[in-house]
Each structure stands twice: as C-alpha cells, then as structure tokens.
Scaffold this motif. Structure first.
Motif, PDB file in Angstrom:
ATOM      1  N   PRO A  86       0.818  -1.221   0.000  1.00 26.13           N
ATOM      2  CA  PRO A  86       0.000   0.000   0.000  1.00 26.13           C
ATOM      3  C   PRO A  86       0.850   1.269   0.000  1.00 26.13           C
ATOM      4  O   PRO A  86       1.785   1.403   0.784  1.00 26.13           O
ATOM      5  CB  PRO A  86      -0.813  -0.124   1.288  1.00 26.13           C
ATOM      6  CG  PRO A  86      -0.886  -1.593   1.552  1.00 26.13           C
ATOM      7  CD  PRO A  86       0.438  -2.127   1.105  1.00 26.13           C
ATOM      8  N   GLU A 109       0.973   3.847 -10.762  1.00 28.79           N
ATOM      9  CA  GLU A 109      -0.386   3.288 -10.720  1.00 28.79           C
ATOM     10  C   GLU A 109      -0.594   2.245 -11.802  1.00 28.79           C
ATOM     11  O   GLU A 109      -1.340   1.275 -11.604  1.00 28.79           O
ATOM     12  CB  GLU A 109      -1.399   4.433 -10.858  1.00 28.79           C
ATOM     13  CG  GLU A 109      -2.827   4.041 -10.527  1.00 28.79           C
ATOM     14  CD  GLU A 109      -3.598   3.548 -11.750  1.00 28.79           C
ATOM     15  OE1 GLU A 109      -4.647   2.910 -11.570  1.00 28.79           O
ATOM     16  OE2 GLU A 109      -3.129   3.821 -12.886  1.00 28.79           O
ATOM     17  N   TYR A 112       0.566  -1.042 -10.454  1.00 30.92           N
ATOM     18  CA  TYR A 112      -0.389  -1.542  -9.473  1.00 30.92           C
ATOM     19  C   TYR A 112      -1.613  -2.140 -10.175  1.00 30.92           C
ATOM     20  O   TYR A 112      -2.155  -3.169  -9.750  1.00 30.92           O
ATOM     21  CB  TYR A 112      -0.829  -0.417  -8.534  1.00 30.92           C
ATOM     22  CG  TYR A 112       0.097  -0.192  -7.360  1.00 30.92           C
ATOM     23  CD1 TYR A 112      -0.221  -0.669  -6.091  1.00 30.92           C
ATOM     24  CD2 TYR A 112       1.297   0.490  -7.504  1.00 30.92           C
ATOM     25  CE1 TYR A 112       0.621  -0.467  -5.008  1.00 30.92           C
ATOM     26  CE2 TYR A 112       2.154   0.698  -6.432  1.00 30.92           C
ATOM     27  CZ  TYR A 112       1.810   0.209  -5.188  1.00 30.92           C
ATOM     28  OH  TYR A 112       2.645   0.399  -4.115  1.00 30.92           O
ATOM     29  N   HIS A 113      -2.034  -1.503 -11.265  1.00 31.97           N
ATOM     30  CA  HIS A 113      -3.192  -2.008 -12.024  1.00 31.97           C
ATOM     31  C   HIS A 113      -2.863  -3.343 -12.676  1.00 31.97           C
ATOM     32  O   HIS A 113      -3.671  -4.286 -12.646  1.00 31.97           O
ATOM     33  CB  HIS A 113      -3.593  -0.986 -13.082  1.00 31.97           C
ATOM     34  CG  HIS A 113      -4.782  -1.395 -13.895  1.00 31.97           C
ATOM     35  ND1 HIS A 113      -6.085  -1.293 -13.419  1.00 31.97           N
ATOM     36  CD2 HIS A 113      -4.871  -1.932 -15.146  1.00 31.97           C
ATOM     37  CE1 HIS A 113      -6.920  -1.748 -14.344  1.00 31.97           C
ATOM     38  NE2 HIS A 113      -6.214  -2.134 -15.402  1.00 31.97           N
ATOM     39  N   VAL A 117      -3.808  -4.782  -7.997  1.00 29.85           N
ATOM     40  CA  VAL A 117      -3.909  -4.220  -6.641  1.00 29.85           C
ATOM     41  C   VAL A 117      -4.072  -2.699  -6.724  1.00 29.85           C
ATOM     42  O   VAL A 117      -3.476  -1.957  -5.940  1.00 29.85           O
ATOM     43  CB  VAL A 117      -2.682  -4.593  -5.784  1.00 29.85           C
ATOM     44  CG1 VAL A 117      -2.669  -6.065  -5.454  1.00 29.85           C
ATOM     45  CG2 VAL A 117      -1.379  -4.202  -6.510  1.00 29.85           C
ATOM     46  N   GLU A 118      -4.888  -2.245  -7.678  1.00 27.35           N
ATOM     47  CA  GLU A 118      -5.041  -0.808  -7.869  1.00 27.35           C
ATOM     48  C   GLU A 118      -5.612  -0.099  -6.651  1.00 27.35           C
ATOM     49  O   GLU A 118      -5.443   1.118  -6.491  1.00 27.35           O
ATOM     50  CB  GLU A 118      -5.908  -0.511  -9.101  1.00 27.35           C
ATOM     51  CG  GLU A 118      -7.228  -1.250  -9.114  1.00 27.35           C
ATOM     52  CD  GLU A 118      -7.144  -2.559  -9.887  1.00 27.35           C
ATOM     53  OE1 GLU A 118      -8.165  -2.919 -10.508  1.00 27.35           O
ATOM     54  OE2 GLU A 118      -6.081  -3.208  -9.858  1.00 27.35           O
ATOM     55  N   ASP A 119      -6.303  -0.838  -5.748  1.00 28.08           N
ATOM     56  CA  ASP A 119      -6.823  -0.231  -4.523  1.00 28.08           C
ATOM     57  C   ASP A 119      -5.716   0.062  -3.507  1.00 28.08           C
ATOM     58  O   ASP A 119      -5.967   0.720  -2.493  1.00 28.08           O
ATOM     59  CB  ASP A 119      -7.864  -1.145  -3.867  1.00 28.08           C
ATOM     60  CG  ASP A 119      -9.161  -1.211  -4.665  1.00 28.08           C
ATOM     61  OD1 ASP A 119      -9.373  -0.299  -5.502  1.00 28.08           O
ATOM     62  OD2 ASP A 119      -9.942  -2.151  -4.456  1.00 28.08           O
ATOM     63  N   SER A 120      -4.503  -0.416  -3.792  1.00 28.26           N
ATOM     64  CA  SER A 120      -3.406  -0.251  -2.835  1.00 28.26           C
ATOM     65  C   SER A 120      -2.584   1.008  -3.081  1.00 28.26           C
ATOM     66  O   SER A 120      -1.607   1.254  -2.371  1.00 28.26           O
ATOM     67  CB  SER A 120      -2.477  -1.477  -2.880  1.00 28.26           C
ATOM     68  OG  SER A 120      -3.158  -2.637  -2.459  1.00 28.26           O
ATOM     69  N   ARG A 122      -2.922   5.331  -3.887  1.00 32.76           N
ATOM     70  CA  ARG A 122      -3.863   6.460  -3.907  1.00 32.76           C
ATOM     71  C   ARG A 122      -3.082   7.770  -3.918  1.00 32.76           C
ATOM     72  O   ARG A 122      -2.034   7.898  -3.280  1.00 32.76           O
ATOM     73  CB  ARG A 122      -4.779   6.425  -2.687  1.00 32.76           C
ATOM     74  CG  ARG A 122      -5.797   7.580  -2.640  1.00 32.76           C
ATOM     75  CD  ARG A 122      -6.692   7.485  -1.421  1.00 32.76           C
ATOM     76  NE  ARG A 122      -7.488   6.261  -1.444  1.00 32.76           N
ATOM     77  CZ  ARG A 122      -8.281   5.877  -0.444  1.00 32.76           C
ATOM     78  NH1 ARG A 122      -8.342   6.611   0.655  1.00 32.76           N
ATOM     79  NH2 ARG A 122      -8.976   4.771  -0.546  1.00 32.76           N
ATOM     80  N   TRP A 143      -5.324   5.999   6.107  1.00 34.80           N
ATOM     81  CA  TRP A 143      -4.669   5.022   5.235  1.00 34.80           C
ATOM     82  C   TRP A 143      -3.993   3.924   6.053  1.00 34.80           C
ATOM     83  O   TRP A 143      -4.126   2.739   5.753  1.00 34.80           O
ATOM     84  CB  TRP A 143      -3.666   5.744   4.350  1.00 34.80           C
ATOM     85  CG  TRP A 143      -3.020   4.928   3.277  1.00 34.80           C
ATOM     86  CD1 TRP A 143      -1.715   4.543   3.213  1.00 34.80           C
ATOM     87  CD2 TRP A 143      -3.635   4.408   2.079  1.00 34.80           C
ATOM     88  NE1 TRP A 143      -1.473   3.827   2.060  1.00 34.80           N
ATOM     89  CE2 TRP A 143      -2.632   3.733   1.342  1.00 34.80           C
ATOM     90  CE3 TRP A 143      -4.932   4.455   1.567  1.00 34.80           C
ATOM     91  CZ2 TRP A 143      -2.887   3.103   0.128  1.00 34.80           C
ATOM     92  CZ3 TRP A 143      -5.184   3.837   0.349  1.00 34.80           C
ATOM     93  CH2 TRP A 143      -4.173   3.169  -0.354  1.00 34.80           C
ATOM     94  N   ARG A 146      -6.583   1.654   7.713  1.00 28.42           N
ATOM     95  CA  ARG A 146      -7.220   0.738   6.761  1.00 28.42           C
ATOM     96  C   ARG A 146      -6.393  -0.531   6.574  1.00 28.42           C
ATOM     97  O   ARG A 146      -6.924  -1.646   6.616  1.00 28.42           O
ATOM     98  CB  ARG A 146      -7.399   1.439   5.417  1.00 28.42           C
ATOM     99  CG  ARG A 146      -7.867   0.504   4.314  1.00 28.42           C
ATOM    100  CD  ARG A 146      -7.922   1.195   2.973  1.00 28.42           C
ATOM    101  NE  ARG A 146      -8.215   0.254   1.895  1.00 28.42           N
ATOM    102  CZ  ARG A 146      -8.261   0.581   0.602  1.00 28.42           C
ATOM    103  NH1 ARG A 146      -8.033   1.838   0.229  1.00 28.42           N
ATOM    104  NH2 ARG A 146      -8.523  -0.336  -0.313  1.00 28.42           N
ATOM    105  N   TRP A 147      -5.084  -0.353   6.393  1.00 27.14           N
ATOM    106  CA  TRP A 147      -4.248  -1.516   6.076  1.00 27.14           C
ATOM    107  C   TRP A 147      -3.770  -2.258   7.310  1.00 27.14           C
ATOM    108  O   TRP A 147      -3.307  -3.401   7.204  1.00 27.14           O
ATOM    109  CB  TRP A 147      -3.061  -1.075   5.218  1.00 27.14           C
ATOM    110  CG  TRP A 147      -3.534  -0.542   3.895  1.00 27.14           C
ATOM    111  CD1 TRP A 147      -3.616   0.751   3.506  1.00 27.14           C
ATOM    112  CD2 TRP A 147      -4.049  -1.314   2.804  1.00 27.14           C
ATOM    113  NE1 TRP A 147      -4.136   0.860   2.246  1.00 27.14           N
ATOM    114  CE2 TRP A 147      -4.415  -0.412   1.782  1.00 27.14           C
ATOM    115  CE3 TRP A 147      -4.227  -2.687   2.586  1.00 27.14           C
ATOM    116  CZ2 TRP A 147      -4.945  -0.822   0.564  1.00 27.14           C
ATOM    117  CZ3 TRP A 147      -4.753  -3.099   1.371  1.00 27.14           C
ATOM    118  CH2 TRP A 147      -5.099  -2.173   0.380  1.00 27.14           C
TER     119      TRP A 147
END
Length: 251
Positions: A86, A109, A112-113, A117-120, A122, A143, A146-147
């Motif tokens: 993350p 990004e 990550y996509h 793991v694109e949600d990881s 931001r 953040w 959350r993790w």
C-alpha cells in the motif's frame, strides 16, 4: 527498522513509513529497498525531474541520488518498486517545491493495475502550503488504519498539547557540549571518522608530483559523481533569495 524490530512493544509485522518534504524524499528512497515496511505515505516530495528542471528551480543536494539522472531513475520508477504494498502519495496544491506529482503517480499506478492491486495506491491532493498539515496527517491516519485493520479507531486527530522546551531537553542545559564533560560536535566526530577511513597517501613533494596528485584526485571525483563535461554554455539564473541574519542565500 532494525531498531524498531528489536523493541518488544513494536509489532514488527506492521511497520509504516511517512514524512514530508525531505522526510517524504527519504520515505521514497527507503521503502522500495526495505520490505519490512508494509505501508508508506510520502508527503510533499513526489515529482519528476523534467518538471523540476522546466520550473527553473533546483532540489537540495541530498534529494538527488548519485547518477540518477545519468541512468534515468525518476520518482515514478522508485514508487513502482513499492508495489504491491500500500502506497499513498499526498500532494499540497499550493506548493511549487515538487512538480509532476501526478505524472509520477500514474506511472506507478499502471504497475499496481497490472498486478491487480489498484486499490493499494492512492493520490491525495490537499489545498495547502508546503508542510504536513492536520488535514494531510488525518489522511495518513486513515490510510494506515485501513491496512492495519484499525478503521474503527477513525482518522480524526485529537487536540495536541505541546510539551515545553524544557521538557524536551535531553540534558540539563539542552546542549550536549555544555552538559557533558567530553561532549563533541558532529563536525568533530565526522572529522575523526574521515581521518580514520581516509587512504594514507604520500603528499606531493614537488610540482611534478603535485600535478600528478591533482590529476588523480580529479579522476576519482569525476568517477564517483558520474561527471561529464558540459557541452553547452551555462546560463546561471537567480530564482530566489533567502534573507538571514547578516547574510543572503541565493538559489
């Protein structure tokens, strides 16, 4: 990180790293190489070399990795190495220290996509000046929570009561040099260490030996810095002046 993992009160499976400006730069340098750091939040530090050059501004020397320009290593490359862990990037919109934050973000990004793991990752943009404001810190808290599975704790920062300067002193006077009998300045420690590790060379005894010695030192410096001769005329320009007590700093 070794020290943190040695502490019994630290959960070594849940270590995070964050910082702003120079601290954000150090976060960007450390996290790709240190996989024990599970979550990272560089703040007010991410950009691109090209956008920085185009702005006419320069970074502090310690924010430039040796030979990074020569080999094309940019912030987006370093951030990509964090994947799939993350990563939150916080940018302050009123700051002109780091430019190209979105470019670096989108570069990382994409990876990550690809990894699913694109949600990881931001990007958070805050309408603030250069620094680590309360709004930025609360984004970071959310953040991390959350993790680290602590979302129920919320991200609101409670009121802080600052400690007095006297309570923050590590010694009676607040100065090691005056509180400790054998106190030494950082300069003295660095000087002693440099003398310990520096190669023992025979100093030049005449002009011919001096010329050879000077040439050797120059070659070593150029090799260490990855220096190449400038092929175009330099056009230095003053882009800012900082006024201090009794002197000026020109950028």
């Amino acid at each position: 990180v070794d020290y943190l993992c040695s502490r019994i009160e630290v959960d070594s499976a849940n270590i995070a790293c964050t910082g702003a400006s120079g601290g954000g730069t150090l976060t960007m340098y450390l996290v790709p190489l240190e996989e024990r750091i599970k979550v990272s939040v560089p703040v007010a530090a991410i950009g691109t070399l090209q956008r920085g050059w185009e702005s006419g501004r320069i970074s502090d020397a310690e924010q430039n990795l040796p030979r990074s320009v020569l080999y094309g290593v940019d912030h987006g490359d370093l951030l990509s190495l964090v994947a799939p862990r993350p990563l939150m990037i916080i940018r302050e919109c009123k700051d002109y220290i780091r430019l190209g934050t979105r470019d670096a973000y989108y570069e990382a990004e994409r990876l990550y996509h690809i990894l699913g793991v694109e949600d990881s990752i931001r990007l958070v943009e805050i309408n603030a000046e250069h620094g680590y404001s309360k709004e930025m810190r609360e984004q970071m808290y959310g953040w991390l929570n959350r993790w680290f599975h602590k979302e129920e704790e919320g991200s609101e920062e409670p009121p802080l009561e600052l400690e007095s300067e006297e309570n923050l002193n590590c010694t009676e006077s607040g100065q090691l040099m005056s509180s400790l009998e054998n106190g030494k300045k950082i300069f003295n420690l660095n000087q002693a260490y440099a003398e310990k590790i520096s190669p023992k060379r025979r100093m030049p005894q005449n002009l011919e030996e001096y010329a050879q010695y000077r040439s050797e030192v120059r070659r070593n410096i150029e090799a260490a810095l990855g220096y190449t001769d400038v092929v175009c005329p330099l056009e230095p320009e003053i882009v800012g002046i900082i006024e201090r007590d009794g002197y000026l700093i020109e950028k």
